[in-house]
Design an enzyme around this catalytic site. Sequence first.
Site, short mmCIF file in Angstrom:
data_model
loop_
_atom_site.label_atom_id
_atom_site.label_comp_id
_atom_site.label_asym_id
_atom_site.label_seq_id
_atom_site.Cartn_x
_atom_site.Cartn_y
_atom_site.Cartn_z
N GLY A 103 0.35 -5.34 0.63
CA GLY A 103 -0.76 -5.38 -0.33
C GLY A 103 -0.33 -5.94 -1.68
O GLY A 103 -1.14 -6.52 -2.41
N GLU A 132 2.72 -5.77 7.67
CA GLU A 132 1.64 -4.94 8.22
C GLU A 132 1.68 -4.77 9.75
O GLU A 132 1.43 -3.68 10.25
CB GLU A 132 0.26 -5.51 7.82
CG GLU A 132 -0.13 -5.19 6.39
CD GLU A 132 0.38 -6.18 5.36
OE1 GLU A 132 1.30 -6.96 5.69
OE2 GLU A 132 -0.12 -6.17 4.23
N GLU A 137 -0.54 -9.53 -1.29
CA GLU A 137 -1.97 -9.93 -1.28
C GLU A 137 -2.53 -9.97 -2.70
O GLU A 137 -3.37 -10.81 -3.01
CB GLU A 137 -2.76 -8.95 -0.41
CG GLU A 137 -2.40 -9.07 1.05
CD GLU A 137 -3.18 -8.09 1.91
OE1 GLU A 137 -2.83 -6.90 1.89
OE2 GLU A 137 -4.13 -8.52 2.56
N ALA A 156 0.85 -1.20 0.00
CA ALA A 156 0.00 0.00 0.00
C ALA A 156 0.88 1.24 0.00
O ALA A 156 1.99 1.22 0.54
CB ALA A 156 -0.88 0.00 1.23
N1 CO8 Z 1 4.44 3.41 -0.42
C1 CO8 Z 1 4.83 4.56 -1.01
N2 CO8 Z 1 6.04 4.72 -1.62
C2 CO8 Z 1 6.86 3.66 -1.62
C3 CO8 Z 1 6.53 2.44 -1.02
C4 CO8 Z 1 5.24 2.33 -0.42
N3 CO8 Z 1 4.81 1.19 0.11
N4 CO8 Z 1 7.57 1.59 -1.16
C5 CO8 Z 1 8.52 2.27 -1.84
N5 CO8 Z 1 8.10 3.52 -2.11
C6 CO8 Z 1 8.82 4.57 -2.80
C7 CO8 Z 1 9.91 5.19 -1.93
O1 CO8 Z 1 9.35 6.14 -1.04
C8 CO8 Z 1 10.83 5.77 -2.98
O2 CO8 Z 1 10.24 6.96 -3.46
P1 CO8 Z 1 11.13 8.32 -3.61
O3 CO8 Z 1 12.21 7.93 -4.59
O4 CO8 Z 1 10.14 9.30 -4.15
O5 CO8 Z 1 11.64 8.61 -2.25
C9 CO8 Z 1 10.77 4.75 -4.10
O6 CO8 Z 1 9.54 4.04 -3.90
C10 CO8 Z 1 11.92 3.77 -4.08
O7 CO8 Z 1 11.97 3.23 -2.77
P2 CO8 Z 1 13.32 3.18 -1.89
O8 CO8 Z 1 14.20 4.34 -2.23
O9 CO8 Z 1 12.92 3.01 -0.46
O10 CO8 Z 1 13.99 1.87 -2.47
P3 CO8 Z 1 14.85 0.78 -1.70
O11 CO8 Z 1 15.33 -0.18 -2.73
O12 CO8 Z 1 15.85 1.43 -0.82
O13 CO8 Z 1 13.80 0.04 -0.75
C11 CO8 Z 1 11.75 -1.08 -0.20
C12 CO8 Z 1 12.70 -0.66 -1.32
C13 CO8 Z 1 12.42 -2.10 0.70
C14 CO8 Z 1 10.53 -1.68 -0.88
C15 CO8 Z 1 11.38 0.15 0.65
O14 CO8 Z 1 10.95 1.19 -0.22
C16 CO8 Z 1 10.27 -0.12 1.62
O15 CO8 Z 1 10.51 -0.66 2.69
N6 CO8 Z 1 9.01 0.26 1.27
C17 CO8 Z 1 7.89 0.11 2.12
C18 CO8 Z 1 7.39 -1.31 2.07
C19 CO8 Z 1 6.19 -1.46 2.96
O16 CO8 Z 1 6.30 -1.49 4.16
N7 CO8 Z 1 5.00 -1.50 2.33
C20 CO8 Z 1 3.76 -1.53 3.03
C21 CO8 Z 1 3.39 -2.91 3.27
S1 CO8 Z 1 1.99 -3.03 4.33
C22 CO8 Z 1 0.67 -2.90 3.30
O17 CO8 Z 1 0.78 -2.96 2.10
C23 CO8 Z 1 -0.72 -2.78 3.86
C24 CO8 Z 1 -0.84 -1.81 4.98
C25 CO8 Z 1 -0.34 -0.46 4.57
C26 CO8 Z 1 -0.79 0.65 5.46
C27 CO8 Z 1 -0.66 1.96 4.76
C28 CO8 Z 1 -1.15 3.09 5.65
C29 CO8 Z 1 -1.71 4.21 4.83
#
Ligand code: CO8
Length: 269
Positions: free
Chosen positions: A119, A142, A122, A74
């Site tokens: 997500g 999550e 999922e 998400a």
């Molecule tokens: N949401 C929004 N933006 C994201 C997300 C995300 N889930 N994941 C990555 N991005 C963006 C980053 O912010 C970054 O953007 P920018 O260049 O503009 O800063 C770009 O994508 C590239 O990401 P990274 O620079 O962080 O790349 P890395 O290779 O260093 O890391 C990762 C990749 C490991 C995927 C890292 O980005 C990360 O940990 N992302 C979050 C993953 C996560 O926790 N996702 C949510 C899972 S839970 C879910 O899906 C359901 C509940 C969600 C609740 C939401 C509440 C509103």
Amino acid sequence: MLNTETTKNNPRAVEVTIEGGVAVVALNRPDQINAINEEIRLQLPQALQRLEDDVEIRAILLHGGTARGFCAGADIKEIREAETSIEVRERNMRRAWIDAFDRVTKPVIAAVHGHCLGGGMEMALACDIRVACADATFALPETGLGLIPGAGGTQRLQRLVGHGRALDLLLTGDRIDAAEAFRIGLVTRLVADRKNLLEEAIALAGRIATRAPRATAYAKEAARAAGDLPLAAGQAFERNLFALLSTTSDRMEAARAFKEKRKPVFTGK
Ligand code: CO8
């Protein structure tokens, strides 16, 4: 209410191309690793419904396009203003976007590379077959965000990999790699090389697309019902679908083609 700043710019967050009877659906938010925002929640169900209604389409393939992963979950950056409990409830009901997968009777394959998180995982779970590239990683983070999976993850994962393994992933949020995902049955096919993933997944979808469409749809329906029905009821359901298929032109065509030593031409009738 959603801050429109985060959602207004991408009318093509989901892109569809057609290759024969296969629809190839790409998530298209590469800069955000396909994080699921309002656009994806709206456009993906619309695309799936269109493809379900198109009789020419016999299989659907979902992949992460040019992004560094299938989907990073998400969109955590989607900013929301303070909401009332009614708004929260209504927003949660819209989460039912994931139910769009369950309305598709055609086979849906996920081709997963890179991050497949929350997500995103999922979404892959909502597909019928998961093919993963060796660089794929899966996790349900999550609980670390104060939430639980809200798009079917707690329900579908357990049905796929069993109670113990599902709880391990749900409670720890640990990432597993493609080899482990294959070992536990989360994915059923591995592709060694990223550049071959799409090609191999399209070939797989293409093979499925050559088979009798109604039989394919009924096989999917029966297998899904197996998750909900007691054995005897499931077998009765299967027998009914089998009997219906016995009356189809495609069933006759398959028998004729076998006798005539040629490939069958299925029409879905
Ligand atoms: N949401 C929004 N933006 C994201 C997300 C995300 N889930 N994941 C990555 N991005 C963006 C980053 O912010 C970054 O953007 P920018 O260049 O503009 O800063 C770009 O994508 C590239 O990401 P990274 O620079 O962080 O790349 P890395 O290779 O260093 O890391 C990762 C990749 C490991 C995927 C890292 O980005 C990360 O940990 N992302 C979050 C993953 C996560 O926790 N996702 C949510 C899972 S839970 C879910 O899906 C359901 C509940 C969600 C609740 C939401 C509440 C509103």
